[in-house]
Design a protein around this motif. Structure first.
Motif, PDB file in Angstrom:
ATOM      1  N   ASP A  26       0.862  -1.175   0.000  1.00  0.00           N
ATOM      2  CA  ASP A  26       0.000   0.000   0.000  1.00  0.00           C
ATOM      3  C   ASP A  26       0.900   1.227   0.000  1.00  0.00           C
ATOM      4  OD1 ASP A  26      -2.022   1.844   0.224  1.00  0.00           O
ATOM      5  OD2 ASP A  26      -2.866   1.016   2.061  1.00  0.00           O
ATOM      6  N   VAL A  27       1.122   1.803  -1.190  1.00  0.00           N
ATOM      7  CA  VAL A  27       2.129   2.854  -1.338  1.00  0.00           C
ATOM      8  C   VAL A  27       1.590   4.049  -2.112  1.00  0.00           C
ATOM      9  CG1 VAL A  27       4.051   1.233  -1.250  1.00  0.00           C
ATOM     10  CG2 VAL A  27       3.062   1.833  -3.459  1.00  0.00           C
ATOM     11  N   THR A  34      12.063   7.902  -7.712  1.00  0.00           N
ATOM     12  CA  THR A  34      11.723   6.544  -8.149  1.00  0.00           C
ATOM     13  C   THR A  34      11.434   5.631  -6.964  1.00  0.00           C
ATOM     14  OG1 THR A  34      14.058   5.943  -8.215  1.00  0.00           O
ATOM     15  CG2 THR A  34      13.055   6.682 -10.289  1.00  0.00           C
ATOM     16  N   ALA A  35      11.326   6.201  -5.778  1.00  0.00           N
ATOM     17  CA  ALA A  35      11.061   5.396  -4.589  1.00  0.00           C
ATOM     18  C   ALA A  35       9.651   5.668  -4.088  1.00  0.00           C
ATOM     19  CB  ALA A  35      12.076   5.720  -3.500  1.00  0.00           C
ATOM     20  N   GLU A  36       8.858   4.607  -3.957  1.00  0.00           N
ATOM     21  CA  GLU A  36       7.525   4.755  -3.401  1.00  0.00           C
ATOM     22  C   GLU A  36       7.637   5.126  -1.929  1.00  0.00           C
ATOM     23  OE1 GLU A  36       8.758   0.682  -2.363  1.00  0.00           O
ATOM     24  OE2 GLU A  36       8.987   1.911  -4.124  1.00  0.00           O
ATOM     25  N   THR A  37       6.561   5.716  -1.389  1.00  0.00           N
ATOM     26  CA  THR A  37       6.556   6.075   0.027  1.00  0.00           C
ATOM     27  C   THR A  37       5.305   5.509   0.678  1.00  0.00           C
ATOM     28  OG1 THR A  37       5.436   8.180  -0.406  1.00  0.00           O
ATOM     29  CG2 THR A  37       7.848   8.215  -0.373  1.00  0.00           C
ATOM     30  N   TYR A 112      -1.447   3.310  -4.601  1.00  0.00           N
ATOM     31  CA  TYR A 112      -1.672   1.982  -5.172  1.00  0.00           C
ATOM     32  C   TYR A 112      -1.637   0.970  -4.041  1.00  0.00           C
ATOM     33  CZ  TYR A 112      -0.437  -2.484  -7.298  1.00  0.00           C
ATOM     34  OH  TYR A 112      -0.396  -3.813  -7.657  1.00  0.00           O
ATOM     35  N   SER A 113      -2.572   0.034  -4.063  1.00  0.00           N
ATOM     36  CA  SER A 113      -2.515  -1.053  -3.084  1.00  0.00           C
ATOM     37  C   SER A 113      -2.931  -2.353  -3.758  1.00  0.00           C
ATOM     38  CB  SER A 113      -3.419  -0.762  -1.881  1.00  0.00           C
ATOM     39  OG  SER A 113      -4.773  -0.760  -2.266  1.00  0.00           O
TER      40      SER A 113
END
Length: 133
Positions: A26-27, A34-37, A112-113
């Motif tokens: 779940d981000v 380029t890094a999801e959080t 997005y999850s």
């Protein structure tokens, strides 16, 4: 001969987002990195320069996953979301949001999850349509 047709009514722009869905599925989608959080931050906001809409979202995952969901926010306010969907490895999917409009100056971000906890790479392209000023 000159024929007046009124011209184009909108301006289009495409953004591309690449990241890895890690242990936490779940981000927030990275916009400026380029890094999801796992929470909203300056790296996952985009501030539109005109009113408009998100016309199309295309995702391509490196692995299949079920129970996927996609959300669009203005700051912390939910604007639109998708119905739950499945994705297939290395296959493009077009997402349809329940609502997709925005105003200039909004702080647009996406989340997005999925039900899968296994990591997979994700490529997302978003088509932005700005109302011509």
């Amino acid at each position: 001969d000159w024929i007046s047709g009124g011209g184009i009514s909108y301006i289009e722009s495409v953004t591309h987002h690449n990241f890895t869905v890690g242990v936490n599925p779940d981000v927030y989608i990275p916009i400026n990195t380029t890094a999801e959080t796992l929470s909203r931050s300056v790296e996952n906001y985009i501030v539109p320069i005109y009113d408009g809409q998100v016309a199309r979202i295309v995702i391509v995952p490196s692995a299949s996953a079920t129970g996927n969901r996609f959300f669009m926010y203005n700051g912390t306010t939910l604007i639109g979301s998708t119905a739950t969907f499945s994705i297939t490895a290395n296959t493009a999917s077009i997402l349809t949001l329940s609502a997709n409009g925005f105003n200039y100056g909004d702080k647009i971000n996406f989340r997005y999850s999925c039900d899968s906890t296994s990591g997979h790479d994700m490529q997302i392209s978003i088509l932005w349509q700005y109302t011509r000023p």
